[in-house]
Design a protein around this motif. Structure first.
Motif, mmCIF file in Angstrom:
data_model
loop_
_atom_site.group_PDB
_atom_site.id
_atom_site.type_symbol
_atom_site.label_atom_id
_atom_site.label_comp_id
_atom_site.label_asym_id
_atom_site.label_seq_id
_atom_site.Cartn_x
_atom_site.Cartn_y
_atom_site.Cartn_z
ATOM 1 N N SER A 138 0.812 -1.220 0.000
ATOM 2 C CA SER A 138 0.000 0.000 0.000
ATOM 3 C C SER A 138 0.841 1.265 0.000
ATOM 4 C CB SER A 138 -0.927 0.013 1.228
ATOM 5 O OG SER A 138 -1.575 -1.219 1.392
ATOM 6 N N SER A 139 1.897 1.267 0.792
ATOM 7 C CA SER A 139 2.705 2.473 0.921
ATOM 8 C C SER A 139 3.620 2.723 -0.277
ATOM 9 C CB SER A 139 3.520 2.405 2.224
ATOM 10 O OG SER A 139 4.255 3.572 2.421
ATOM 11 N N PRO A 140 4.366 1.716 -0.764
ATOM 12 C CA PRO A 140 5.289 2.013 -1.870
ATOM 13 C C PRO A 140 4.632 2.233 -3.219
ATOM 14 C CG PRO A 140 5.435 -0.306 -1.271
ATOM 15 C CD PRO A 140 4.584 0.371 -0.221
ATOM 16 N N LEU A 141 3.527 1.526 -3.517
ATOM 17 C CA LEU A 141 2.998 1.554 -4.881
ATOM 18 C C LEU A 141 2.670 2.968 -5.369
ATOM 19 C CD1 LEU A 141 1.996 0.170 -7.468
ATOM 20 C CD2 LEU A 141 -0.249 -0.047 -6.353
ATOM 21 N N PRO A 142 1.848 3.760 -4.676
ATOM 22 C CA PRO A 142 1.508 5.080 -5.213
ATOM 23 C C PRO A 142 2.722 5.990 -5.386
ATOM 24 C CG PRO A 142 -0.039 4.440 -3.494
ATOM 25 C CD PRO A 142 1.096 3.469 -3.434
ATOM 26 N N VAL A 143 3.713 5.872 -4.486
ATOM 27 C CA VAL A 143 4.903 6.709 -4.621
ATOM 28 C C VAL A 143 5.705 6.296 -5.849
ATOM 29 C CG1 VAL A 143 6.904 7.658 -3.432
ATOM 30 C CG2 VAL A 143 4.944 6.879 -2.105
ATOM 31 N N MET A 144 5.837 4.983 -6.072
ATOM 32 C CA MET A 144 6.558 4.497 -7.245
ATOM 33 C C MET A 144 5.893 4.984 -8.534
ATOM 34 S SD MET A 144 7.220 0.653 -5.793
ATOM 35 C CE MET A 144 8.036 -0.015 -7.226
ATOM 36 N N ALA A 155 15.207 5.326 -6.678
ATOM 37 C CA ALA A 155 16.005 5.131 -5.470
ATOM 38 C C ALA A 155 15.583 6.076 -4.349
ATOM 39 C CB ALA A 155 17.486 5.334 -5.788
ATOM 40 N N ASP A 156 14.900 7.153 -4.698
ATOM 41 C CA ASP A 156 14.520 8.162 -3.703
ATOM 42 C C ASP A 156 13.089 7.997 -3.201
ATOM 43 O OD1 ASP A 156 17.002 9.349 -3.845
ATOM 44 O OD2 ASP A 156 16.402 10.815 -5.355
ATOM 45 N N TRP A 157 12.397 6.926 -3.604
ATOM 46 C CA TRP A 157 10.975 6.850 -3.286
ATOM 47 C C TRP A 157 10.704 6.809 -1.786
ATOM 48 C CZ3 TRP A 157 8.172 3.334 -0.532
ATOM 49 C CH2 TRP A 157 8.721 2.067 -0.317
ATOM 50 N N GLU A 158 11.591 6.173 -1.009
ATOM 51 C CA GLU A 158 11.349 6.095 0.430
ATOM 52 C C GLU A 158 11.456 7.472 1.086
ATOM 53 O OE1 GLU A 158 13.420 3.048 2.518
ATOM 54 O OE2 GLU A 158 12.981 1.518 1.036
ATOM 55 N N ARG A 159 12.363 8.317 0.571
ATOM 56 C CA ARG A 159 12.448 9.682 1.085
ATOM 57 C C ARG A 159 11.162 10.435 0.776
ATOM 58 N NH1 ARG A 159 17.631 12.073 -1.736
ATOM 59 N NH2 ARG A 159 17.270 13.837 -0.312
ATOM 60 N N PHE A 160 10.642 10.263 -0.426
ATOM 61 C CA PHE A 160 9.391 10.917 -0.801
ATOM 62 C C PHE A 160 8.238 10.457 0.081
ATOM 63 C CE2 PHE A 160 11.481 11.967 -4.825
ATOM 64 C CZ PHE A 160 11.056 13.267 -4.968
ATOM 65 N N ARG A 161 8.196 9.183 0.345
ATOM 66 C CA ARG A 161 7.123 8.646 1.188
ATOM 67 C C ARG A 161 7.204 9.255 2.585
ATOM 68 N NH1 ARG A 161 2.762 8.017 2.510
ATOM 69 N NH2 ARG A 161 1.915 6.234 3.576
ATOM 70 N N ARG A 162 8.411 9.375 3.113
ATOM 71 C CA ARG A 162 8.590 9.944 4.452
ATOM 72 C C ARG A 162 8.159 11.409 4.479
ATOM 73 N NH1 ARG A 162 13.407 8.719 4.768
ATOM 74 N NH2 ARG A 162 14.457 10.701 4.372
#
Length: 394
Positions: A138-144, A155-162
Protein backbone atom coordinates in the motif's frame (compact mmCIF):
# COMPACT_ATOMS: atom_id res chain seq x y z
CA UNK A 1 -26.66 27.85 25.52
CA UNK A 2 -26.59 24.38 23.99
CA UNK A 3 -23.15 22.77 24.16
CA UNK A 4 -21.71 22.26 20.67
CA UNK A 5 -20.59 18.78 19.53
CA UNK A 6 -16.81 18.40 19.78
CA UNK A 7 -14.53 17.06 17.03
CA UNK A 8 -13.22 14.47 16.55
CA UNK A 9 -16.23 12.26 17.20
CA UNK A 10 -15.78 8.83 18.70
CA UNK A 11 -15.59 6.26 15.91
CA UNK A 12 -15.84 2.71 17.29
CA UNK A 13 -15.81 1.01 13.87
CA UNK A 14 -12.82 1.30 11.53
CA UNK A 15 -15.04 0.76 8.50
CA UNK A 16 -17.93 3.00 9.50
CA UNK A 17 -18.51 6.62 10.30
CA UNK A 18 -18.86 8.10 13.76
CA UNK A 19 -22.36 7.55 15.22
CA UNK A 20 -22.53 11.20 16.26
CA UNK A 21 -21.77 12.22 12.69
CA UNK A 22 -24.65 10.04 11.52
CA UNK A 23 -26.93 11.64 14.12
CA UNK A 24 -26.05 15.13 12.91
CA UNK A 25 -26.71 14.05 9.32
CA UNK A 26 -30.17 12.83 10.27
CA UNK A 27 -30.94 16.08 12.08
CA UNK A 28 -30.06 18.29 9.13
CA UNK A 29 -27.51 19.02 6.42
CA UNK A 30 -25.37 21.42 8.46
CA UNK A 31 -24.42 21.81 12.10
CA UNK A 32 -22.27 24.08 14.22
CA UNK A 33 -19.44 22.11 15.90
CA UNK A 34 -16.30 22.83 17.87
CA UNK A 35 -12.81 21.68 16.84
CA UNK A 36 -10.25 20.15 19.18
CA UNK A 37 -8.61 23.60 19.30
CA UNK A 38 -11.87 25.10 20.59
CA UNK A 39 -12.81 26.88 17.34
CA UNK A 40 -16.41 26.96 16.09
CA UNK A 41 -16.95 25.77 12.50
CA UNK A 42 -19.77 24.62 10.24
CA UNK A 43 -19.93 20.88 9.44
CA UNK A 44 -21.87 19.83 6.31
CA UNK A 45 -22.82 16.15 6.25
CA UNK A 46 -25.49 15.49 3.60
CA UNK A 47 -24.65 14.52 0.03
CA UNK A 48 -26.66 17.13 -1.89
CA UNK A 49 -25.36 20.03 0.18
CA UNK A 50 -21.74 18.84 0.11
CA UNK A 51 -21.92 18.38 -3.66
CA UNK A 52 -23.48 21.81 -4.18
CA UNK A 53 -20.79 23.50 -2.08
CA UNK A 54 -18.02 21.66 -3.90
CA UNK A 55 -19.43 22.78 -7.24
CA UNK A 56 -20.45 26.34 -6.54
CA UNK A 57 -17.13 28.14 -6.14
CA UNK A 58 -18.46 29.71 -2.96
CA UNK A 59 -15.81 28.13 -0.73
CA UNK A 60 -12.05 28.55 -0.87
CA UNK A 61 -8.90 27.53 0.98
CA UNK A 62 -7.91 31.14 1.75
CA UNK A 63 -9.52 33.69 4.07
CA UNK A 64 -10.24 37.36 3.26
CA UNK A 65 -8.64 38.35 6.59
CA UNK A 66 -6.09 35.66 7.60
CA UNK A 67 -5.52 37.23 11.04
CA UNK A 68 -9.20 36.68 11.86
CA UNK A 69 -9.49 33.25 10.28
CA UNK A 70 -10.67 30.28 12.28
CA UNK A 71 -7.72 27.91 12.38
CA UNK A 72 -8.49 24.61 10.68
CA UNK A 73 -5.78 22.01 10.20
CA UNK A 74 -4.71 21.80 6.56
CA UNK A 75 -1.48 20.77 4.90
CA UNK A 76 0.82 23.73 4.27
CA UNK A 77 1.30 22.41 0.73
CA UNK A 78 -2.41 22.64 -0.09
CA UNK A 79 -3.35 25.77 1.82
CA UNK A 80 -3.86 29.00 -0.11
CA UNK A 81 -2.79 32.40 1.21
CA UNK A 82 -3.70 34.69 -1.69
CA UNK A 83 -7.41 35.33 -1.28
CA UNK A 84 -7.79 37.70 -4.23
CA UNK A 85 -6.03 35.42 -6.71
CA UNK A 86 -6.86 31.97 -5.33
CA UNK A 87 -9.36 31.04 -8.03
CA UNK A 88 -7.12 32.36 -10.83
CA UNK A 89 -4.07 30.56 -9.45
CA UNK A 90 -6.02 27.34 -9.08
CA UNK A 91 -7.32 27.55 -12.67
CA UNK A 92 -3.78 28.14 -13.94
CA UNK A 93 -2.48 25.14 -12.00
CA UNK A 94 -5.19 22.91 -13.45
CA UNK A 95 -4.49 24.19 -16.96
CA UNK A 96 -0.87 23.09 -16.54
CA UNK A 97 -1.55 19.72 -14.91
CA UNK A 98 -4.73 18.39 -16.54
CA UNK A 99 -3.02 17.66 -19.91
CA UNK A 100 -0.36 15.69 -18.01
CA UNK A 101 -3.07 13.30 -16.79
CA UNK A 102 -4.61 12.71 -20.22
CA UNK A 103 -6.34 9.43 -21.02
CA UNK A 104 -3.55 8.62 -23.49
CA UNK A 105 -0.85 9.08 -20.88
CA UNK A 106 -2.74 7.07 -18.27
CA UNK A 107 -3.22 4.19 -20.75
CA UNK A 108 0.50 4.28 -21.51
CA UNK A 109 1.31 4.17 -17.80
CA UNK A 110 -1.04 1.26 -17.02
CA UNK A 111 1.40 -1.58 -17.95
CA UNK A 112 4.06 -0.07 -15.69
CA UNK A 113 1.60 0.18 -12.80
CA UNK A 114 0.61 -3.45 -13.30
CA UNK A 115 4.29 -4.42 -13.35
CA UNK A 116 4.86 -2.59 -10.05
CA UNK A 117 1.90 -4.39 -8.45
CA UNK A 118 3.04 -7.81 -9.71
CA UNK A 119 6.56 -7.21 -8.45
CA UNK A 120 5.43 -6.04 -5.01
CA UNK A 121 3.02 -8.97 -4.66
CA UNK A 122 5.72 -11.45 -5.71
CA UNK A 123 8.00 -10.06 -3.02
CA UNK A 124 5.21 -10.23 -0.46
CA UNK A 125 4.35 -13.83 -1.41
CA UNK A 126 8.00 -14.83 -0.99
CA UNK A 127 8.00 -13.75 2.66
CA UNK A 128 7.28 -16.02 5.58
CA UNK A 129 3.91 -14.88 6.96
CA UNK A 130 2.70 -12.97 8.82
CA UNK A 131 3.72 -9.81 6.97
CA UNK A 132 2.68 -6.16 6.98
CA UNK A 133 0.74 -5.25 3.83
CA UNK A 134 1.16 -1.53 4.48
CA UNK A 135 4.92 -1.21 3.79
CA UNK A 136 4.89 -4.19 1.42
CA UNK A 137 2.24 -2.89 -1.03
CA UNK A 138 0.00 0.00 0.00
CA UNK A 139 2.70 2.47 0.92
CA UNK A 140 5.29 2.01 -1.87
CA UNK A 141 3.00 1.55 -4.88
CA UNK A 142 1.51 5.08 -5.21
CA UNK A 143 4.90 6.71 -4.62
CA UNK A 144 6.56 4.50 -7.24
CA UNK A 145 3.83 5.41 -9.74
CA UNK A 146 4.18 9.15 -9.15
CA UNK A 147 7.97 8.87 -9.37
CA UNK A 148 7.50 7.24 -12.79
CA UNK A 149 5.14 10.02 -13.87
CA UNK A 150 7.29 12.91 -12.63
CA UNK A 151 10.65 11.46 -13.64
CA UNK A 152 11.96 11.06 -10.08
CA UNK A 153 14.71 8.47 -9.44
CA UNK A 154 13.15 5.32 -7.96
CA UNK A 155 16.01 5.13 -5.47
CA UNK A 156 14.52 8.16 -3.70
CA UNK A 157 10.98 6.85 -3.29
CA UNK A 158 11.35 6.09 0.43
CA UNK A 159 12.45 9.68 1.09
CA UNK A 160 9.39 10.92 -0.80
CA UNK A 161 7.12 8.65 1.19
CA UNK A 162 8.59 9.94 4.45
CA UNK A 163 8.16 13.59 3.42
CA UNK A 164 4.66 13.00 2.08
CA UNK A 165 3.57 11.42 5.36
CA UNK A 166 5.27 14.17 7.36
CA UNK A 167 3.28 16.83 5.51
CA UNK A 168 0.06 15.36 6.96
CA UNK A 169 1.25 15.51 10.60
CA UNK A 170 -1.54 17.06 12.66
CA UNK A 171 0.28 16.89 15.98
CA UNK A 172 3.49 18.66 14.96
CA UNK A 173 2.96 21.62 12.66
CA UNK A 174 6.69 22.30 12.39
CA UNK A 175 7.25 18.73 11.17
CA UNK A 176 4.59 19.31 8.51
CA UNK A 177 6.16 22.61 7.43
CA UNK A 178 9.68 21.14 7.38
CA UNK A 179 8.55 18.09 5.38
CA UNK A 180 6.86 20.37 2.85
CA UNK A 181 10.02 22.45 2.46
CA UNK A 182 12.25 19.37 2.09
CA UNK A 183 10.00 18.01 -0.65
CA UNK A 184 9.86 21.33 -2.52
CA UNK A 185 13.63 21.82 -2.19
CA UNK A 186 14.30 18.35 -3.58
CA UNK A 187 11.98 19.03 -6.50
CA UNK A 188 13.71 22.34 -7.22
CA UNK A 189 17.11 20.60 -7.39
CA UNK A 190 15.66 17.93 -9.66
CA UNK A 191 14.08 20.51 -11.97
CA UNK A 192 17.41 22.32 -12.25
CA UNK A 193 19.07 19.04 -13.35
CA UNK A 194 16.33 18.31 -15.85
CA UNK A 195 16.90 21.63 -17.58
CA UNK A 196 20.17 20.14 -18.88
CA UNK A 197 19.18 16.47 -18.76
CA UNK A 198 15.47 16.29 -19.72
CA UNK A 199 13.54 13.04 -19.87
CA UNK A 200 10.17 11.73 -21.00
CA UNK A 201 8.36 12.87 -17.87
CA UNK A 202 6.06 15.52 -16.45
CA UNK A 203 8.73 17.75 -14.91
CA UNK A 204 10.64 17.93 -18.18
CA UNK A 205 7.44 18.84 -20.02
CA UNK A 206 6.65 21.62 -17.55
CA UNK A 207 10.10 23.11 -18.15
CA UNK A 208 9.15 23.70 -21.80
CA UNK A 209 5.59 24.86 -21.04
CA UNK A 210 4.69 28.45 -21.96
CA UNK A 211 7.95 28.80 -23.94
CA UNK A 212 9.95 28.08 -20.81
CA UNK A 213 8.33 30.87 -18.77
CA UNK A 214 7.74 28.77 -15.64
CA UNK A 215 10.38 29.20 -12.95
CA UNK A 216 12.10 26.31 -11.21
CA UNK A 217 10.22 27.29 -8.06
CA UNK A 218 6.84 27.13 -9.85
CA UNK A 219 7.60 23.72 -11.34
CA UNK A 220 8.94 22.39 -8.04
CA UNK A 221 5.74 23.47 -6.28
CA UNK A 222 3.60 21.76 -8.92
CA UNK A 223 5.68 18.59 -8.68
CA UNK A 224 5.40 18.55 -4.90
CA UNK A 225 1.62 18.97 -5.08
CA UNK A 226 1.33 16.10 -7.59
CA UNK A 227 3.46 13.80 -5.49
CA UNK A 228 1.64 14.55 -2.25
CA UNK A 229 -1.88 14.50 -3.69
CA UNK A 230 -1.15 11.38 -5.71
CA UNK A 231 0.15 9.25 -2.88
CA UNK A 232 -1.42 9.69 0.55
CA UNK A 233 -5.09 9.07 -0.23
CA UNK A 234 -4.30 6.14 -2.54
CA UNK A 235 -2.19 4.51 0.18
CA UNK A 236 -5.12 4.74 2.57
CA UNK A 237 -7.59 3.33 0.05
CA UNK A 238 -5.46 0.30 -0.78
CA UNK A 239 -5.37 -0.57 2.93
CA UNK A 240 -9.06 0.14 3.46
CA UNK A 241 -10.07 -1.67 0.28
CA UNK A 242 -8.19 -4.75 1.40
CA UNK A 243 -9.85 -4.58 4.80
CA UNK A 244 -13.30 -4.11 3.23
CA UNK A 245 -12.85 -7.25 1.12
CA UNK A 246 -11.41 -9.24 4.04
CA UNK A 247 -14.35 -8.14 6.23
CA UNK A 248 -16.95 -9.04 3.59
CA UNK A 249 -16.16 -12.62 2.53
CA UNK A 250 -19.31 -12.97 0.43
CA UNK A 251 -18.35 -9.90 -1.63
CA UNK A 252 -14.78 -11.15 -1.91
CA UNK A 253 -16.05 -14.50 -3.20
CA UNK A 254 -18.32 -12.68 -5.66
CA UNK A 255 -15.33 -10.77 -7.00
CA UNK A 256 -13.31 -13.98 -7.34
CA UNK A 257 -16.13 -15.58 -9.33
CA UNK A 258 -16.76 -12.44 -11.41
CA UNK A 259 -13.45 -10.61 -12.00
CA UNK A 260 -15.25 -8.14 -14.24
CA UNK A 261 -16.75 -6.65 -11.05
CA UNK A 262 -13.37 -5.16 -10.12
CA UNK A 263 -14.43 -1.72 -11.42
CA UNK A 264 -17.52 -1.78 -9.22
CA UNK A 265 -15.38 -2.93 -6.31
CA UNK A 266 -13.03 -0.01 -6.84
CA UNK A 267 -15.92 2.49 -6.85
CA UNK A 268 -17.29 1.02 -3.61
CA UNK A 269 -13.82 1.17 -2.07
CA UNK A 270 -13.61 4.81 -3.09
CA UNK A 271 -17.09 5.54 -1.72
CA UNK A 272 -16.52 3.81 1.63
CA UNK A 273 -12.79 4.45 1.87
CA UNK A 274 -12.95 7.74 3.74
CA UNK A 275 -12.96 6.78 7.39
CA UNK A 276 -14.88 9.68 8.92
CA UNK A 277 -14.86 10.90 12.49
CA UNK A 278 -15.56 14.42 11.24
CA UNK A 279 -11.90 15.29 11.78
CA UNK A 280 -10.91 14.66 8.17
CA UNK A 281 -13.67 16.73 6.62
CA UNK A 282 -12.36 19.00 3.85
CA UNK A 283 -11.80 22.50 5.33
CA UNK A 284 -12.82 25.60 3.41
CA UNK A 285 -13.74 29.25 4.05
CA UNK A 286 -16.89 30.95 2.75
CA UNK A 287 -16.03 33.52 0.06
CA UNK A 288 -19.45 35.14 0.40
CA UNK A 289 -22.58 34.71 2.49
CA UNK A 290 -24.16 31.31 1.74
CA UNK A 291 -27.71 30.30 2.55
CA UNK A 292 -28.11 26.59 3.19
CA UNK A 293 -31.69 25.78 4.11
CA UNK A 294 -32.43 27.87 7.21
CA UNK A 295 -28.74 28.49 7.91
CA UNK A 296 -26.67 31.45 6.75
CA UNK A 297 -22.93 30.87 6.53
CA UNK A 298 -21.21 34.24 6.77
CA UNK A 299 -18.27 35.33 4.64
CA UNK A 300 -15.05 34.01 6.14
CA UNK A 301 -16.73 31.29 8.22
CA UNK A 302 -14.86 27.99 8.31
CA UNK A 303 -16.79 25.14 6.70
CA UNK A 304 -15.93 21.45 6.91
CA UNK A 305 -17.34 19.22 4.15
CA UNK A 306 -17.78 15.70 5.53
CA UNK A 307 -17.30 13.80 2.27
CA UNK A 308 -17.13 10.47 4.08
CA UNK A 309 -20.56 11.08 5.60
CA UNK A 310 -21.94 12.38 2.28
CA UNK A 311 -20.83 9.15 0.60
CA UNK A 312 -22.89 7.22 3.15
CA UNK A 313 -26.02 9.36 2.88
CA UNK A 314 -28.98 6.97 2.61
CA UNK A 315 -30.92 9.54 0.60
CA UNK A 316 -28.54 8.83 -2.30
CA UNK A 317 -27.11 5.38 -1.53
CA UNK A 318 -29.66 2.78 -0.35
CA UNK A 319 -28.26 0.63 2.47
CA UNK A 320 -25.40 3.11 2.42
CA UNK A 321 -23.06 1.36 4.85
CA UNK A 322 -23.12 -1.89 2.89
CA UNK A 323 -20.12 -2.81 0.72
CA UNK A 324 -22.02 -3.96 -2.37
CA UNK A 325 -20.39 -5.06 -5.62
CA UNK A 326 -23.74 -5.18 -7.42
CA UNK A 327 -24.83 -1.71 -6.34
CA UNK A 328 -26.75 0.15 -9.02
CA UNK A 329 -24.61 2.10 -11.44
CA UNK A 330 -23.44 4.78 -11.69
CA UNK A 331 -21.93 5.25 -8.24
CA UNK A 332 -21.94 9.06 -7.83
CA UNK A 333 -19.61 9.21 -4.81
CA UNK A 334 -17.66 12.35 -3.99
CA UNK A 335 -14.34 10.69 -3.15
CA UNK A 336 -12.58 12.81 -5.79
CA UNK A 337 -14.56 15.95 -5.07
CA UNK A 338 -16.80 17.58 -7.64
CA UNK A 339 -16.85 20.47 -10.07
CA UNK A 340 -13.89 22.76 -10.76
CA UNK A 341 -11.80 21.11 -8.04
CA UNK A 342 -12.47 17.53 -9.10
CA UNK A 343 -9.27 15.55 -8.50
CA UNK A 344 -6.93 15.75 -11.50
CA UNK A 345 -5.48 12.33 -10.71
CA UNK A 346 -8.79 10.45 -10.38
CA UNK A 347 -8.17 8.26 -13.43
CA UNK A 348 -4.66 7.41 -12.20
CA UNK A 349 -5.95 6.42 -8.77
CA UNK A 350 -8.58 4.19 -10.39
CA UNK A 351 -5.94 2.46 -12.54
CA UNK A 352 -3.80 1.80 -9.46
CA UNK A 353 -6.68 0.46 -7.38
CA UNK A 354 -7.88 -1.71 -10.27
CA UNK A 355 -4.40 -3.17 -10.75
CA UNK A 356 -4.20 -4.00 -7.04
CA UNK A 357 -7.63 -5.58 -6.62
CA UNK A 358 -7.45 -7.52 -9.88
CA UNK A 359 -4.33 -9.24 -8.53
CA UNK A 360 -4.23 -9.21 -4.74
CA UNK A 361 -6.52 -12.15 -3.96
CA UNK A 362 -5.61 -14.00 -7.13
CA UNK A 363 -1.95 -13.93 -6.11
CA UNK A 364 -2.69 -14.54 -2.41
CA UNK A 365 -5.99 -16.47 -2.35
CA UNK A 366 -5.68 -17.31 1.36
CA UNK A 367 -4.95 -13.73 2.42
CA UNK A 368 -6.46 -12.85 5.80
CA UNK A 369 -5.80 -10.56 8.74
CA UNK A 370 -3.12 -11.80 11.12
CA UNK A 371 -4.58 -9.82 14.05
CA UNK A 372 -8.09 -9.03 15.28
CA UNK A 373 -9.54 -6.11 13.36
CA UNK A 374 -10.09 -4.30 16.66
CA UNK A 375 -6.34 -4.13 17.22
CA UNK A 376 -5.63 -2.16 14.03
CA UNK A 377 -4.60 1.43 14.79
CA UNK A 378 -6.08 4.28 12.76
CA UNK A 379 -3.77 7.30 12.45
CA UNK A 380 -5.71 10.16 14.00
CA UNK A 381 -2.45 12.13 14.01
CA UNK A 382 -2.37 12.33 10.19
CA UNK A 383 -4.55 14.57 8.02
CA UNK A 384 -5.28 11.68 5.66
CA UNK A 385 -5.71 9.07 8.39
CA UNK A 386 -4.77 5.54 7.45
CA UNK A 387 -3.28 2.58 9.25
CA UNK A 388 0.05 2.36 11.01
CA UNK A 389 0.27 -1.28 9.91
CA UNK A 390 -1.91 -3.95 8.33
CA UNK A 391 -0.64 -7.39 9.43
CA UNK A 392 -1.77 -10.23 7.16
CA UNK A 393 -1.10 -13.90 6.72
CA UNK A 394 -1.53 -16.10 3.68
Amino acid sequence: MTELPNLPFDKPSLLGIAPQLRELQEEGPIARVRTAAGEEVWLVTRYDEVKALLAGGRLGRSHPDPEQATKVRLSALLAADDYDNEETNHAQMRALLVPRFSARRMRALKPRIEHFVDDLLDRLAARTPPADLHPALSSPLPVMVICELLGVPFADWERFRRWSTGITDLDDNQHSVDSTQQLVDYMADLVARKRTEPGDDMLSELITEQDGALSDADIAQLGAVVLFAGTETTVVRIDLGTLLLLSNPAQRALLAENPELVQTAVEEILRLGVGDSGLRASPRYARSDITLGDTVIRTGDAVLLAIGAANRDGRVFPDADRFDLVRDKPNPHLAFGYGARYCIGASLARIELTAVFERLFRRLPDLRLAVPVESLRWREDLLTGGFEELPVTF
